[in-house]
Design an enzyme around this catalytic site. Structure first.
Site, PDB file in Angstrom:
ATOM      1  N   LYS A   1       0.836  -1.209   0.000  1.00  0.00           N
ATOM      2  CA  LYS A   1       0.000   0.000   0.000  1.00  0.00           C
ATOM      3  C   LYS A   1       0.869   1.258   0.000  1.00  0.00           C
ATOM      4  O   LYS A   1       0.628   2.182  -0.782  1.00  0.00           O
ATOM      5  CB  LYS A   1      -0.909  -0.042   1.248  1.00  0.00           C
ATOM      6  N   SER A   2       1.877   1.293   0.841  1.00  0.00           N
ATOM      7  CA  SER A   2       2.723   2.490   0.925  1.00  0.00           C
ATOM      8  C   SER A   2       3.406   2.773  -0.412  1.00  0.00           C
ATOM      9  O   SER A   2       3.473   3.922  -0.869  1.00  0.00           O
ATOM     10  CB  SER A   2       3.801   2.297   2.001  1.00  0.00           C
TER      11      SER A   2
ATOM     12  N   ARG B   1       2.897   5.951  -3.260  1.00  0.00           N
ATOM     13  CA  ARG B   1       4.037   6.761  -3.695  1.00  0.00           C
ATOM     14  C   ARG B   1       4.275   6.639  -5.196  1.00  0.00           C
ATOM     15  O   ARG B   1       4.770   7.578  -5.822  1.00  0.00           O
ATOM     16  CB  ARG B   1       5.274   6.353  -2.885  1.00  0.00           C
TER      17      ARG B   1
ATOM     18  N   ARG C   1      -8.513  11.920  12.712  1.00  0.00           N
ATOM     19  CA  ARG C   1      -7.099  11.633  12.969  1.00  0.00           C
ATOM     20  C   ARG C   1      -6.269  12.916  13.046  1.00  0.00           C
ATOM     21  O   ARG C   1      -6.581  13.909  12.383  1.00  0.00           O
ATOM     22  CB  ARG C   1      -6.574  10.660  11.912  1.00  0.00           C
TER      23      ARG C   1
ATOM     24  N   SER D   1       7.425   8.844  12.392  1.00  0.00           N
ATOM     25  CA  SER D   1       6.321   8.732  11.438  1.00  0.00           C
ATOM     26  C   SER D   1       6.815   8.904  10.007  1.00  0.00           C
ATOM     27  O   SER D   1       7.314   9.968   9.617  1.00  0.00           O
ATOM     28  CB  SER D   1       5.250   9.792  11.719  1.00  0.00           C
TER      29      SER D   1
ATOM     30  N   GLN E   1       4.886   8.985   7.521  1.00  0.00           N
ATOM     31  CA  GLN E   1       3.964   9.885   6.823  1.00  0.00           C
ATOM     32  C   GLN E   1       4.415  11.334   6.984  1.00  0.00           C
ATOM     33  O   GLN E   1       4.381  12.109   6.023  1.00  0.00           O
ATOM     34  CB  GLN E   1       2.546   9.694   7.349  1.00  0.00           C
TER      35      GLN E   1
ATOM     36  N   ASP F   1       2.028  -1.365  11.729  1.00  0.00           N
ATOM     37  CA  ASP F   1       0.684  -1.742  11.255  1.00  0.00           C
ATOM     38  C   ASP F   1       0.302  -3.176  11.609  1.00  0.00           C
ATOM     39  O   ASP F   1      -0.812  -3.617  11.332  1.00  0.00           O
ATOM     40  CB  ASP F   1       0.595  -1.562   9.737  1.00  0.00           C
TER      41      ASP F   1
ATOM     42  N   LYS G   1      -4.424   5.344  14.982  1.00  0.00           N
ATOM     43  CA  LYS G   1      -4.483   4.729  13.647  1.00  0.00           C
ATOM     44  C   LYS G   1      -5.936   4.774  13.156  1.00  0.00           C
ATOM     45  O   LYS G   1      -6.733   5.558  13.647  1.00  0.00           O
ATOM     46  CB  LYS G   1      -3.922   3.311  13.709  1.00  0.00           C
TER      47      LYS G   1
ATOM     48  N   ARG H   1      -7.501  -3.650   9.556  1.00  0.00           N
ATOM     49  CA  ARG H   1      -6.551  -4.610  10.142  1.00  0.00           C
ATOM     50  C   ARG H   1      -7.120  -5.287  11.397  1.00  0.00           C
ATOM     51  O   ARG H   1      -6.737  -6.399  11.741  1.00  0.00           O
ATOM     52  CB  ARG H   1      -5.217  -3.922  10.425  1.00  0.00           C
TER      53      ARG H   1
HETATM   54  C1  S3P Z   1       2.607   4.727   6.301  1.00  0.00           C
HETATM   55  C2  S3P Z   1       3.201   5.031   7.488  1.00  0.00           C
HETATM   56  C3  S3P Z   1       2.694   4.571   8.781  1.00  0.00           C
HETATM   57  C4  S3P Z   1       1.699   3.433   8.637  1.00  0.00           C
HETATM   58  C5  S3P Z   1       0.723   3.681   7.544  1.00  0.00           C
HETATM   59  C6  S3P Z   1       1.422   3.865   6.214  1.00  0.00           C
HETATM   60  C7  S3P Z   1       3.186   5.260   5.055  1.00  0.00           C
HETATM   61  O1  S3P Z   1       2.044   5.640   9.425  1.00  0.00           O
HETATM   62  O2  S3P Z   1       1.021   3.218   9.848  1.00  0.00           O
HETATM   63  O3  S3P Z   1      -0.171   2.586   7.437  1.00  0.00           O
HETATM   64  O4  S3P Z   1       2.841   4.768   3.955  1.00  0.00           O
HETATM   65  O5  S3P Z   1       4.022   6.164   5.139  1.00  0.00           O
HETATM   66  P1  S3P Z   1       2.849   6.661  10.396  1.00  0.00           P
HETATM   67  O6  S3P Z   1       3.904   7.239   9.567  1.00  0.00           O
HETATM   68  O7  S3P Z   1       1.846   7.668  10.835  1.00  0.00           O
HETATM   69  O8  S3P Z   1       3.335   5.792  11.511  1.00  0.00           O
END
Ligand code: S3P
Length: 438
Positions: free
Chosen positions: A25-26, A30, A126, A171, A173, A319, A346, A391
């Site tokens: 997914k990440s 991107r 969030r 983080s 993100q 996760d 989350k 999840r």
């Molecule tokens: C992610 C970073 C994580 C993760 C999320 C995906 C990403 O979050 O929990 O499911 O793709 O960069 P955090 O950076 O807030 O921990």
């Protein structure tokens, strides 16, 4: 509670077979973001066709990027270059996807047009100040709700300036958001992280030929360069594989091969933690594919034991805790998780929601402010609620492999955000799971 999809899992069984779980997914998010602002055509294979990554794809289409697909994981992105995005005509709705919202806030802060980011009920609760505060230091103009939540109204500006930012929380993100803003900021943007987090953004920027500097826990980026389109092969998501790593470990007579799984070392906390618990997991054919490491993973049944989870592994398995709590419930002895307060913000409060559900199944699970204490033992049947968290839904489905009676899981529709094939793939391996529309 919206209760459109209910999972019912009948107890027992084994997991056996060989599968490829869907794309990471990440990396899928991107690939769309960087492919859109690259110059040239990006061909993505293995793209995750699930709601979260599709939310990102739709957002870029709304900003004028021509994107073909997805078609069986194939996506073709006609990159418009760093300054080629167009003002969207509508609000950008990002569904349940925190990654879309946080990364896009950085990318959009430096555009010359305005935009508004919205999300579903969970995403609208969030915390967004973790991105809007450092972005404001870079001179971004973003208005949130009074409590720092979405919608985010972003007034575009060409006056972003680079900052040196020490992230208070680990983080990926936040780090990625600031790197993307840094593409548009005057001078250098440097981010220091308190602990290593997933580095897919850094790897993909480098893959596109964009210079960044990485020294220890610091990463720096300077504007003024360009991204070149490259082909991206998205590996399978270790966060989706995690359900079967735990499932095959806890169910008797199990043997599962998970093919082409991403094993970037910022993501393999699940494997390290399960191995510390005594799991039988072997990585085969480790290889590098387009800047990311992948392997086939063999996992066999084992008797897990309780451990104190080392805190440095928390961001590397961030996760995977819902399903790791299920592993702990099946382990001999006590498992203690600390240093994981991030789980409370989350898609749901994963500490409270998992503790409630486990207690419902008569597992001795005690939530703490920053983690959980779980005494392994028997799992009874019962009804649990996922609170719209993909999840959590899948973790409780896996618990059925060791429960004494059926487990009914409510509110499972958001499994579609990351793993729409979960029921069919898990069923194919031997989990006795059925899905009904509530
Ligand atoms: C992610 C970073 C994580 C993760 C999320 C995906 C990403 O979050 O929990 O499911 O793709 O960069 P955090 O950076 O807030 O921990």
């Amino acid at each position: 509670m919206s209760d459109t999809i209910i999972f019912t899992v009948r107890p027992g069984g084994s997991l056996r077979g060989e599968i490829r779980v869907p794309g990471d997914k990440s990396i899928s998010h991107r690939s769309i973001m960087l492919g859109s602002i690259a110059e040239g055509i990006t061909r993505v294979t293995g793209f995750l066709e699930a709601e979260d990554a599709l939310a990102t794809l739709k957002a870029f289409r709304a900003m004028g990027v021509e994107i073909e697909g997805p078609d069986e994981g194939n996506v073709t992105i006609h990159g418009v270059g760093l300054n080629g995005l167009k003002a969207p005509e509508t609000l950008l709705y990002l569904g349940n996807s925190g990654t879309s919202m946080r990364l896009l806030s950085g990318l959009l802060a430096g555009q010359t047009f305005d935009s508004v980011l919205t999300g579903d009920e969970s995403l609208s609760k969030r915390p967004m100040r973790r991105v809007t505060l450092p972005l404001a230091e870079m001179s971004a103009q973003i208005v949130t709700e009074d409590d720092g939540t979405a919608p985010l109204a972003i007034a575009g500006t060409s006056a972003l300036t680079g900052i040196h930012y020490e992230m208070p929380i680990a983080s990926a993100q936040v780090k990625s958001c600031l790197l993307l803003a840094g593409l548009y900021a005057k001078g250098e943007t440097t981010i220091t992280e308190p602990a290593p987090t997933r580095d897919h953004t850094e790897r993909m920027l480098e893959g596109c030929g964009y210079p960044i500097e990485r020294v220890g826990n610091k990463v720096s980026i300077t504007s003024g360069h360009r991204l070149n389109a490259v082909d991206i092969d998205v590996p399978s998501d270790i966060s989706s594989a995690a359900f079967f790593l735990v499932g095959a470990s806890i169910a008797a007579n199990s043997s599962v091969r998970l093919n082409h799984v991403g094993i970037n070392e910022t993501r393999t906390g699940i494997i390290e933690i399960l191995k510390l618990m005594g799991a039988d997991i072997t990585l085969i054919n480790e290889r590098e594919v387009g800047g990311e490491w992948v392997a086939d993973i063999q996992v066999n049944s084992s008797q897990l034991k309780g451990i104190e989870i080392p805190e440095h592994l928390v961001p590397l398995a961030i996760d995977e805790f819902p399903v790791l709590f299920v592993a702990a419930a099946c382990a001999e002895g006590v498992t203690v998780l600390t240093g994981a307060e991030e789980l409370r913000v989350k898609e749901s409060d994963r500490i409270q929601v998992m503790a409630d559900g486990l207690q419902q199944l008569k597992v001795k699970a005690e939530p703490t402010p920053d983690g959980m204490i779980i005494r392994g033992g028997e799992i009874e049947g019962g009804e649990v609620i996922s609170h719209g968290d993909h999840r959590i839904a899948m973790a409780f489905a896996i618990a059925g492999l060791r429960s004494k009676a059926p487990i009914v899981i409510h509110d499972c529709e958001n499994v579609n955000t990351s793993f729409p094939e979960f029921v069919s793939l898990a069923g194919g391996l031997g989990l006795d799971i059925s899905q009904t529309n509530g």
